[in-house]
Write a protein that holds these residues in place. Sequence first.
Motif, mmCIF file in Angstrom:
data_model
loop_
_atom_site.group_PDB
_atom_site.id
_atom_site.type_symbol
_atom_site.label_atom_id
_atom_site.label_comp_id
_atom_site.label_asym_id
_atom_site.label_seq_id
_atom_site.Cartn_x
_atom_site.Cartn_y
_atom_site.Cartn_z
ATOM 1 N N ASP B 31 -30.205 -18.760 -69.477
ATOM 2 C CA ASP B 31 -31.545 -18.767 -70.064
ATOM 3 C C ASP B 31 -32.302 -17.455 -69.875
ATOM 4 O OD1 ASP B 31 -32.945 -20.879 -67.396
ATOM 5 O OD2 ASP B 31 -32.076 -18.870 -67.369
ATOM 6 N N TYR B 32 -31.617 -16.475 -69.315
ATOM 7 C CA TYR B 32 -32.285 -15.181 -69.106
ATOM 8 C C TYR B 32 -31.260 -14.093 -69.328
ATOM 9 C CZ TYR B 32 -34.987 -11.514 -66.737
ATOM 10 O OH TYR B 32 -35.671 -10.364 -66.426
ATOM 11 N N ILE B 34 -30.606 -9.740 -69.845
ATOM 12 C CA ILE B 34 -31.144 -8.409 -69.554
ATOM 13 C C ILE B 34 -30.190 -7.366 -70.109
ATOM 14 C CG2 ILE B 34 -32.078 -6.901 -67.755
ATOM 15 C CD1 ILE B 34 -31.794 -9.288 -65.815
ATOM 16 N N TYR B 36 -29.185 -3.429 -69.459
ATOM 17 C CA TYR B 36 -29.301 -2.314 -68.520
ATOM 18 C C TYR B 36 -28.631 -1.084 -69.120
ATOM 19 C CZ TYR B 36 -30.677 -5.349 -64.593
ATOM 20 O OH TYR B 36 -31.340 -6.214 -63.749
ATOM 21 N N PHE B 46 -33.083 -1.019 -65.830
ATOM 22 C CA PHE B 46 -33.581 -2.066 -66.716
ATOM 23 C C PHE B 46 -34.114 -1.461 -68.019
ATOM 24 C CE2 PHE B 46 -35.667 -6.023 -67.756
ATOM 25 C CZ PHE B 46 -36.821 -5.639 -68.431
ATOM 26 N N ARG B 51 -35.870 -14.149 -72.659
ATOM 27 C CA ARG B 51 -35.576 -15.496 -72.187
ATOM 28 C C ARG B 51 -35.123 -16.348 -73.358
ATOM 29 N NH1 ARG B 51 -36.359 -15.977 -66.975
ATOM 30 N NH2 ARG B 51 -37.711 -14.424 -65.963
ATOM 31 N N SER B 93 -28.112 -14.750 -66.824
ATOM 32 C CA SER B 93 -28.258 -15.598 -65.649
ATOM 33 C C SER B 93 -28.840 -16.931 -66.079
ATOM 34 C CB SER B 93 -29.137 -14.940 -64.581
ATOM 35 O OG SER B 93 -30.455 -14.768 -65.047
ATOM 36 N N ARG B 94 -28.702 -17.859 -65.163
ATOM 37 C CA ARG B 94 -29.200 -19.189 -65.435
ATOM 38 C C ARG B 94 -30.174 -19.565 -64.347
ATOM 39 N NH1 ARG B 94 -25.755 -24.797 -65.053
ATOM 40 N NH2 ARG B 94 -27.515 -26.203 -65.410
ATOM 41 N N GLY B 95 -31.320 -20.049 -64.737
ATOM 42 C CA GLY B 95 -32.345 -20.420 -63.779
ATOM 43 C C GLY B 95 -32.162 -21.819 -63.247
ATOM 44 N N TYR B 100 -29.022 -18.298 -60.725
ATOM 45 C CA TYR B 100 -30.034 -17.247 -60.842
ATOM 46 C C TYR B 100 -29.445 -15.850 -60.715
ATOM 47 C CZ TYR B 100 -33.455 -20.983 -59.969
ATOM 48 O OH TYR B 100 -34.190 -22.130 -60.026
ATOM 49 N N ILE B 101 -28.134 -15.737 -60.599
ATOM 50 C CA ILE B 101 -27.526 -14.434 -60.334
ATOM 51 C C ILE B 101 -27.133 -13.752 -61.628
ATOM 52 C CG2 ILE B 101 -25.554 -13.286 -59.271
ATOM 53 C CD1 ILE B 101 -25.545 -15.621 -57.246
ATOM 54 N N PRO B 102 -27.615 -12.524 -61.858
ATOM 55 C CA PRO B 102 -27.210 -11.802 -63.070
ATOM 56 C C PRO B 102 -25.706 -11.548 -63.077
ATOM 57 C CG PRO B 102 -29.125 -10.762 -62.052
ATOM 58 C CD PRO B 102 -28.589 -11.764 -61.066
ATOM 59 N N THR B 103 -25.063 -11.926 -64.174
ATOM 60 C CA THR B 103 -23.631 -11.703 -64.353
ATOM 61 C C THR B 103 -23.443 -10.688 -65.462
ATOM 62 O OG1 THR B 103 -23.155 -13.973 -63.684
ATOM 63 C CG2 THR B 103 -21.431 -12.799 -64.878
ATOM 64 N N PHE B 104 -22.661 -9.660 -65.171
ATOM 65 C CA PHE B 104 -22.518 -8.536 -66.083
ATOM 66 C C PHE B 104 -21.245 -8.610 -66.905
ATOM 67 C CE2 PHE B 104 -25.818 -5.440 -64.921
ATOM 68 C CZ PHE B 104 -26.330 -6.031 -63.778
#
Lengths: 113, 114
Positions: B31-32, B34, B36, B46, B51, B93-95, B100-104
């Motif tokens: 749900d989030y 980003i 980079y 960033f 979202r 990432s998922r809240g 909650y951890i950003p996965t690249f």
Amino acid sequence: EAGVTQFPSHSVIEKGQTVTLRCDPISGHDNLYWYRRVMGKEIKFLLHFVKESKQDESGMPNNRFLAERTGGTYSTLKVQPAELEDSGVYFCASSHQPNTEAFFGQGTRLTVV
Amino acid sequence: GESVGLHLPTLSVQEGDNSIINCAYSNSASDYFIWYKQESGKGPQFIIDIRSNMDKRQGQRVTVLLNKTVKHLSLQIAATQPGDSAVYFCAESRGEGGSYIPTFGRGTSLIVHP
């Protein structure tokens, strides 16, 4: 405001030696993450701290890696003993709240020879 | 397993052109998102985030589009400049209920020719 800082920027060590990487997150950021990028591949998650507690360490490759965040401020990542495949760039990131923008440090380039 | 990936590893454009960098994700619960930018010798910086309750978000010269139906994310850079040359990563990432951890993903190298 100071960003995320990492030390050292480069480290060259021999196989079997120990290396400790340090990360100073942005002040007030409870969430601290360690990542690494090996051989120009994707940036892989290692572990996540919330304050001084390890929230998730599922990405740690093996028990040669030990991360600490005593007092919930700076964090260290120790590799002991280092192996050749540990070479790569280790990034630290921090965020104020989970699931929000994470700010990254410049990384530590580790070379194991 | 579920993962985040990129369609093109390298994108070459001429200065002044618009650039589009694509990213596919497979975790429908994310749900989030980003974007980079990573320049040589520096950490990921960033650029813009979005979202899952939005499908478009604009920044300065950059626009992120999110298509949840096909699980696709794109970064559009207008009037690309040589200083935009870098590796671009999308992260998801998922809240609530997630880590909650950003996965690249692997990253796309953008090369801007003057």
